[in-house]
Design an enzyme around this catalytic site. Structure first.
Site, mmCIF file in Angstrom:
data_model
loop_
_atom_site.group_PDB
_atom_site.id
_atom_site.type_symbol
_atom_site.label_atom_id
_atom_site.label_comp_id
_atom_site.label_asym_id
_atom_site.label_seq_id
_atom_site.Cartn_x
_atom_site.Cartn_y
_atom_site.Cartn_z
ATOM 1 N N HIS A 217 -23.885 -20.519 30.414
ATOM 2 C CA HIS A 217 -22.759 -21.463 30.367
ATOM 3 C C HIS A 217 -23.244 -22.338 31.684
ATOM 4 O O HIS A 217 -23.302 -22.672 32.199
ATOM 5 C CB HIS A 217 -21.635 -20.331 30.566
ATOM 6 C CG HIS A 217 -19.992 -21.197 30.357
ATOM 7 N ND1 HIS A 217 -19.777 -22.253 31.052
ATOM 8 C CD2 HIS A 217 -19.041 -21.180 28.922
ATOM 9 C CE1 HIS A 217 -18.315 -22.111 30.959
ATOM 10 N NE2 HIS A 217 -18.166 -21.996 29.654
ATOM 11 N N HIS A 218 -22.667 -23.624 30.533
ATOM 12 C CA HIS A 218 -22.798 -24.975 31.566
ATOM 13 C C HIS A 218 -22.298 -24.941 32.031
ATOM 14 O O HIS A 218 -22.589 -26.076 33.376
ATOM 15 C CB HIS A 218 -22.642 -26.025 30.406
ATOM 16 C CG HIS A 218 -23.316 -27.286 30.358
ATOM 17 N ND1 HIS A 218 -24.429 -27.327 31.687
ATOM 18 C CD2 HIS A 218 -23.744 -28.822 28.989
ATOM 19 C CE1 HIS A 218 -24.722 -28.693 31.636
ATOM 20 N NE2 HIS A 218 -24.481 -28.926 29.894
ATOM 21 N N SER A 219 -21.009 -24.105 33.023
ATOM 22 C CA SER A 219 -20.945 -24.541 34.285
ATOM 23 C C SER A 219 -21.905 -23.978 35.850
ATOM 24 O O SER A 219 -21.250 -24.962 36.705
ATOM 25 C CB SER A 219 -19.426 -24.145 34.611
ATOM 26 O OG SER A 219 -19.740 -21.898 33.983
ATOM 27 N N GLY A 221 -24.905 -24.978 35.989
ATOM 28 C CA GLY A 221 -25.545 -25.787 36.259
ATOM 29 C C GLY A 221 -26.026 -26.828 35.194
ATOM 30 O O GLY A 221 -25.193 -26.691 34.494
#
Length: 555
Positions: A217-219, A221
């Site tokens: 998931h892009h959250s 980093g």
């Protein structure tokens, strides 16, 4: 959209333990003898005490950009496909994951929204604040404090070995890999565990003996940091005891010394004036793009809801030596060449599609002049930690004072769409575009202004501005430099690295990833909008061939 995580008795033990972590708040309702100043002082002390208590419990606040990637229209994931030179040894991969990624704070943490109530902080495991329990009021939900909370990782939940049709993997293994990785863009991820997966595709293809697909998931980093983290999990094939060598990064010119002379100092001062002016112009254009300045309607432009539709990930291998040959012949950079080749490929595809439409009256799209086609480009404004630092970060299972997270800004990068007799004209225009963007602080402004909007107006307002910027531009574009030498991933030789992203409102994402002497081009396209996506992929290869040939004739 990912489904809400359950919070009943059937939840995992880690969820139960997290739900028990409530933090009492001391509420003092008596009047303050020192007035509002004393009240603000106590509030600051209370906030500092809460932050210290959260740190002691292994909690970290989520960055504004990390929160943005959890919003409805930006639920983004990064997919890294690694082609391997040997069949997958799952036991060795499992041991490698336990020694590296599992020890990283983000890969061993859950996303928890701490919702303040009257006297306690109620912790809820949520995929999104809007999916909170109805027991929590709307006002409390708006004040939710998203945090990373450490948990115990069960690798059985993260290592996936899919059962694919043996007939399909034998008949066309390349297509089987492409179809499976593309199917990940429609599969939800379980938010009751750390947000990453390790998919094992243990069958040979035309390029590799096997492959693994890592979905994150892009959250967790920004793309640069996450791919650098994966590279910190590899070792040099020539010497497995050391980390791989990366290409040297170029550094900009600093302030000249007083001994440099009056002309040099005057040139430096003038460069600051140009920097300030370019930044002002770019900021005005960025704001206009977020509100109303829309790209021309082309076959590349996405339609409403494109962020929710299935994406197809396809890639091809280009020669990094050819790219460097053009770079040296044109006295530019590798990125300049990639921007020029992308413009050439998009132009080939665009004029072929529009000419065909004119002839057949199919889609009704006609060739235009003065086409505005721009990409939204994410820029990491924080210096990425070196591989040694990232390796130590995983070895000690602590952050070692290393700053981590999404510290990214945006720039709007224009692409030139036209037909030229001289293929090198695309490179010249690409260099001109890149040089202009280097003399601007657009990315820094968008990062700090985004944080300010989050603080003043909330994450929903920031998401609305970003959504306007993405829907008014055409595509996403990025490039990353990988190891300059052959590396091994948990004992498996890596043949290629192909990374991409999905979940944002674009129908086309172009990414270049270098590794050794190859340049991997990866396209993420809307499966419905680009039924001829492989033809677009071929346009990139043909454009580089023509540019390389023209550069050879020139030199």
């Amino acid at each position: 959209m990912d489904p809400p995580a359950t919070a009943d008795a059937a939840s995992s033990s880690s969820c139960t333990s997290l739900r028990k972590r409530t933090a009492a708040l001391s509420v003092n309702t008596s009047s303050s003898p020192s007035g509002s100043g004393g009240s603000r002082s106590r509030e600051r002390e209370s906030k500092a005490r809460q932050e210290m208590e959260a740190a002691d419990r292994g909690e970290e606040p989520m960055s504004p950009a990390g929160r943005l990637f959890r919003e409805t229209h930006f639920n983004c994931y990064i997919v890294a496909l690694l082609g391997l030179g040997a069949p997958v040894d799952v036991a060795a991969a499992r041991a490698g994951l336990e020694a590296t990624l599992v020890r990283h704070p983000r890969f061993s943490s859950l996303q928890i929204y701490f919702v303040p109530t009257s006297t306690v902080i109620q912790s809820e495991l949520l995929p999104n604040p809007r999916a909170a329990s109805t027991k929590v009021t709307d006002d409390a939900r708006k004040n939710a404090k998203p945090r990373w909370v450490r948990t115990t990782v069960n690798l059985d939940d993260h290592i996936v070995s899919p059962r694919l049709d043996p007939a399909a993997t034998s008949a066309d293994p390349d297509r089987a890999v492409e179809d499976y990785v593309s199917s990940l863009s429609t599969l939800p991820m379980d938010h009751s565990r750390p947000l990453w997966e390790f998919h094992v595709l243990d069958f040979p293809t035309s390029e590799a003996a096997a492959a693994v697909a890592i979905r994150m998931h892009h959250s967790l980093g920004d793309g640069v940091s996450l791919i650098s983290l994966l590279m910190a999990c590899t070792r040099s094939a020539a010497d497995p005891s050391r980390l791989p060598a990366l290409p040297p990064s170029s550094s900009g010119a600093g302030r000249p010394a007083l001994s440099a002379g009056v002309l040099a100092i005057a040139a430096w001062v003038w460069s600051l004036v140009v920097l300030a002016w370019n930044t002002l112009v770019d900021v005005v254009r960025f704001v206009a793009t977020s509100w109303f300045l829309r790209d021309s309607r082309t076959p590349f432009m996405g339609t409403e809801g494109v962020e929710f539709r299935r994406k197809r990930f396809l890639n091809c291998t280009l020669s990094l030596d050819d790219v460097k040959f053009v770079k040296n012949a044109m006295k530019c950079t590798v990125n300049d060449v990639l921007i020029g080749v992308t413009s050439a490929a998009l132009s080939r595809y665009y004029f072929r599609k529009t000419t065909s439409s004119d002839d057949t009256s199919g889609s009704g799209t006609k060739a235009q002049k003065n086409i505005r086609l721009r990409s939204a480009m994410l820029v990491n404004i924080r210096k990425t930690p070196g591989l040694h630092t990232l390796a130590e970060m995983m070895d000690s299972s602590k952050d070692n004072a290393v700053k981590w997270g999404n510290q990214i800004g945006y720039i709007v990068l224009p692409f030139h769409i036209a037909m030229h007799d001289d293929p090198l004209e695309y490179i010249r225009l690409g260099k001109k575009t890149a040089d202009r963007k280097k003399r601007s602080l657009e990315a820094v402004f968008t990062y700090w202004s985004g944080n300010l909007v989050v603080k003043l107006l909330g994450i929903k307002a920031a998401a609305a501005l970003c959504y306007g910027m993405f829907t008014n531009t055409t595509m996403s574009f990025s490039s990353l430099a990988g190891p300059a030498e052959k590396v091994e991933f948990y004992g498996h030789p890596i043949v290629y690295i192909a990374t991409s992203v999905y979940g944002h409102p674009h129908a086309l994402t172009v990414h270049f990833q270098s590794y050794m002497n190859i340049m991997k081009l990866v396209l993420a396209v809307d499966d419905e909008q680009f039924p001829d996506s492989h033809q677009l992929l071929d346009d990139f290869a043909e454009s580089l061939r023509l540019v390389r040939q023209a550069a050879s004739e020139k030199s």
